[in-house]
Write a protein that holds these residues in place. Sequence first.
Motif, PDB file in Angstrom:
ATOM      1  N   GLY A 204       0.783  -1.230   0.000  1.00 33.44           N
ATOM      2  CA  GLY A 204       0.000   0.000   0.000  1.00 33.44           C
ATOM      3  C   GLY A 204       0.808   1.269   0.000  1.00 33.44           C
ATOM      4  N   ARG A 205       2.141   1.164  -0.009  1.00 37.56           N
ATOM      5  CA  ARG A 205       2.956   2.376   0.062  1.00 37.56           C
ATOM      6  C   ARG A 205       2.997   3.129  -1.268  1.00 37.56           C
ATOM      7  N   VAL A 206       2.825   2.414  -2.370  1.00 38.41           N
ATOM      8  CA  VAL A 206       2.852   3.058  -3.687  1.00 38.41           C
ATOM      9  C   VAL A 206       1.581   2.665  -4.444  1.00 38.41           C
ATOM     10  N   VAL A 207       0.825   3.663  -4.856  1.00 34.44           N
ATOM     11  CA  VAL A 207      -0.395   3.429  -5.648  1.00 34.44           C
ATOM     12  C   VAL A 207      -0.231   4.133  -6.985  1.00 34.44           C
ATOM     13  N   LEU A 208      -0.258   3.365  -8.049  1.00 35.73           N
ATOM     14  CA  LEU A 208      -0.128   3.911  -9.402  1.00 35.73           C
ATOM     15  C   LEU A 208      -1.403   3.564 -10.167  1.00 35.73           C
ATOM     16  N   GLY A 257      10.975  11.747 -14.570  1.00 31.92           N
ATOM     17  CA  GLY A 257      10.717  10.711 -13.574  1.00 31.92           C
ATOM     18  C   GLY A 257      10.857  11.158 -12.149  1.00 31.92           C
ATOM     19  N   ALA A 258      11.077  12.443 -11.912  1.00 34.22           N
ATOM     20  CA  ALA A 258      11.205  12.932 -10.531  1.00 34.22           C
ATOM     21  C   ALA A 258       9.834  12.975  -9.869  1.00 34.22           C
ATOM     22  N   ILE A 259       9.741  12.516  -8.628  1.00 35.59           N
ATOM     23  CA  ILE A 259       8.488  12.506  -7.880  1.00 35.59           C
ATOM     24  C   ILE A 259       8.739  13.061  -6.486  1.00 35.59           C
ATOM     25  N   VAL A 260       7.660  13.194  -5.721  1.00 33.97           N
ATOM     26  CA  VAL A 260       7.803  13.631  -4.331  1.00 33.97           C
ATOM     27  C   VAL A 260       7.331  12.495  -3.430  1.00 33.97           C
ATOM     28  N   ASN A 261       7.842  12.447  -2.238  1.00 36.50           N
ATOM     29  CA  ASN A 261       7.494  11.344  -1.335  1.00 36.50           C
ATOM     30  C   ASN A 261       6.603  11.783  -0.192  1.00 36.50           C
ATOM     31  N   THR A 262       5.927  12.919  -0.379  1.00 37.55           N
ATOM     32  CA  THR A 262       5.019  13.386   0.667  1.00 37.55           C
ATOM     33  C   THR A 262       3.806  12.474   0.716  1.00 37.55           C
ATOM     34  N   THR A 263       3.489  11.974   1.886  1.00 38.42           N
ATOM     35  CA  THR A 263       2.376  11.039   2.038  1.00 38.42           C
ATOM     36  C   THR A 263       1.065  11.676   1.597  1.00 38.42           C
ATOM     37  N   GLY A 264       0.301  10.929   0.779  1.00 40.31           N
ATOM     38  CA  GLY A 264      -1.021  11.381   0.341  1.00 40.31           C
ATOM     39  C   GLY A 264      -1.010  12.368  -0.795  1.00 40.31           C
ATOM     40  N   THR A 265       0.160  12.742  -1.294  1.00 37.63           N
ATOM     41  CA  THR A 265       0.210  13.707  -2.391  1.00 37.63           C
ATOM     42  C   THR A 265      -0.261  13.060  -3.687  1.00 37.63           C
ATOM     43  N   ASN A 266      -1.283  13.649  -4.283  1.00 40.02           N
ATOM     44  CA  ASN A 266      -1.834  13.128  -5.530  1.00 40.02           C
ATOM     45  C   ASN A 266      -1.089  13.803  -6.677  1.00 40.02           C
ATOM     46  N   GLN A 267      -0.101  13.092  -7.234  1.00 38.94           N
ATOM     47  CA  GLN A 267       0.731  13.684  -8.274  1.00 38.94           C
ATOM     48  C   GLN A 267       0.547  12.957  -9.599  1.00 38.94           C
ATOM     49  N   SER A 268       0.871  13.647 -10.675  1.00 40.01           N
ATOM     50  CA  SER A 268       0.685  13.103 -12.016  1.00 40.01           C
ATOM     51  C   SER A 268       2.024  12.776 -12.645  1.00 40.01           C
ATOM     52  N   VAL A 269       2.046  11.667 -13.372  1.00 41.46           N
ATOM     53  CA  VAL A 269       3.208  11.281 -14.160  1.00 41.46           C
ATOM     54  C   VAL A 269       2.714  11.068 -15.589  1.00 41.46           C
ATOM     55  N   ILE A 280       2.158   8.268  -2.852  1.00 43.04           N
ATOM     56  CA  ILE A 280       3.098   7.641  -1.925  1.00 43.04           C
ATOM     57  C   ILE A 280       2.450   7.649  -0.541  1.00 43.04           C
ATOM     58  N   ASN A 281       2.382   6.492   0.084  1.00 42.04           N
ATOM     59  CA  ASN A 281       1.743   6.372   1.396  1.00 42.04           C
ATOM     60  C   ASN A 281       2.746   5.804   2.405  1.00 42.04           C
ATOM     61  N   LEU A 282       3.508   6.701   3.019  1.00 40.55           N
ATOM     62  CA  LEU A 282       4.455   6.256   4.056  1.00 40.55           C
ATOM     63  C   LEU A 282       3.694   5.893   5.324  1.00 40.55           C
TER      64      LEU A 282
END
Length: 522
Positions: A204-208, A257-269, A280-282
Motif C-alpha cells: 500500500g505504500r505506492v499506488v499507481l 521521472g522525478a516525484i515527491v514522497n510526501t504522504t497522500g500527495t496526488n501527483q501526475s506522471v 506515496i503512502n508512508l
Amino acid sequence: MRISTAQYYATQAAQYQRNYSKTVATANEASSLQRINTAADDPIGAGRLLKLGQQAAMLDQYNTNINSTKSALNVQESTLDAITTALARAKDLSLAANNGTATDKDRQAYAAELGQIQQQVLGLMNSKDADGNYLFSGSKTDTAPYSQNADGTYTYNGDQTTINLGIGDGMTVGTNTTGWDAFQQTINTGRTSTQMTAPAVDDGRVVLSNGTVGTAATYNSRFSGGQPYTVSFVSSTQLKITDALGNDVTSEASQNGAIVNTTGTNQSVSFRGVDLKLNINLKAGDTNPDAVIAGHSFQLSTTPDSFTTARSPGNPSTAVITGSSITNQAAYTAAFPQGGAVLKFTSATAFDLYAAPVTADSKPVSSGTVAGGNATAAGVTFALGNTPAAGDQFSIQPNNHQTQNVLDTLGQMITAMNTPIDGDPVAKQKFQGVMEAGLGNIDAATNQIGASVTAIGARGQSLDMQNVTNQSLSTANTTTQGSIRDSDPAEVMTRLTLQQTMLQASQLAFSKISQLGLFNKI
C-alpha cells in the motif's frame, strides 16, 4: 373543266367538315385555355410536356424526401441533445462523488442517481420514431440498438448502414444517424492498465493508477510500440521507466521521472500520452523513505482484449463459458477474428472456431480439443462450465478497449461509487483513478455525440440549399410547361370568332350555290 353536282357536294361536305373540326378544336381550346389537350394537337410539344411532367413528379418526390428527412433529423438531434444533457448531469454527480469530502453514503446516493441516468440514456439510445422504427440501429430499424449482457456490459446490435434518400439530381443525403457513429466509437481514455510486479504482496505504500490517455496522438504513435513498460521506483523521489526491450525511456516521462514522497500527495506522471496518478503512502515508523519505496515496480501496458460470450439458445447441453483470456498473444493477433467468432463443438471434447457469421462454406480458423475444462483456440483460452455436447455453439465478441460506449463507462463508475473506501486511503486513491478515467470517457462521449449533432446540422443545411434549388427548378418547370401548353386567351377567342364566321359563311354559300341547278330554271 366540268364538275359534277355529286363531286361538288362531296368537296363542299369535306371542306365543311374540316372547318367544323377546327372550330370545335378551337372551342375546346378556348374552354380549357390549353393549346395541347391530346398528343395529336402537337406531337413535339406533347413529348416535351411528358418529359417536363416526369421532371415535375421527380421534384415533388425530392420535396417529399427533403421534408421527411428534415423531420427524421430533427428527432435525432433532439434525442442526442437530451443524451448530452443527461451526461452533463452524470459528470456533475461524478465530480461530486470524486470530491475528497464525500463519504461512502454520499457516493452510494450519487451511484443511485447515476444508475437512473444510465437507464435514461439507454432509453434515449433505444428511441423510436413515429413509425415505430429505432432511430440509431442503422438499417436494422426493428432491432433495439443496445441491450445488456449477462456481465452488465452493453452491446450494440445495430449496423453501420446509412439510409440515403435522393433530394436532387445525382444528390442523396443520409436520413439516419447510426449508434455506431454516435455512441460506439467513443474514444476510451482508460485503455491502459498497471499491475504491481514487486513486492509480491502489495504493502500500500505506492499506488499507481491505470492511467488515462491524455494526448491521443502521442499515445498512438509512441506508446503501443514499446509496451509492456516497467515502472521501477529507484528511490522515494525518482522512478525509472524501461520499455519491453529494456531500453531506459525515463526521459520521456514528465520531470524526467522525478516525484515527491510526501504522504497522500496526488501527483501526475505523464508518459507517451498517458497520464498516471501516483500516490506515496508512508507508514508510521518509515524513517527512511528510500528504503521502503525503492524496489516497488509495476507493469504498464495497453489493457488486454476481453471477450463477451453467449451460448446459443438451442444448445443441447447446459455448458457455458465462465471465463476467457488471451494466453498466446502472437496466435491471437494472427488468427482470432476481430469481427466476432463462433465456437462450435463437434463432440464433448472437439471444437472448431469460425469467423462470424458462419455460412455453409465457412472453414475453421482454429480447431482443438478440451483439456482440463478449457478450450484454447487462436490464442484464447475459454474456461468451460459443465461438459459440452456435439452441436453446442457460443458466439464470441472481442473488445480491444480502444473505444467504449458511455453505458459501460457509467456502469463502471456506478460500481466504483458503490464500493466502500472510507478509512482506506489506498482504496480511495484507486477509486479516484477510476473516476478520472470515467470522467474522461464522459467528455469523449459528449464530444462524439456533438460530432454527430454537427453532422446532422450539415445535412440540414444541405437539405435547405437543395430545397431552394428544387423550388427554382419547379418554378422554371411550371413556366416552361405553361409556355408550351397554355393558350393566349385573346388570340384563341379571335381565332374562334373568325372560324365560326367562316363556317357560317360556308354554310350560307353552300345553300345559295346548291340552288343554281338547271332544274331550278324550268
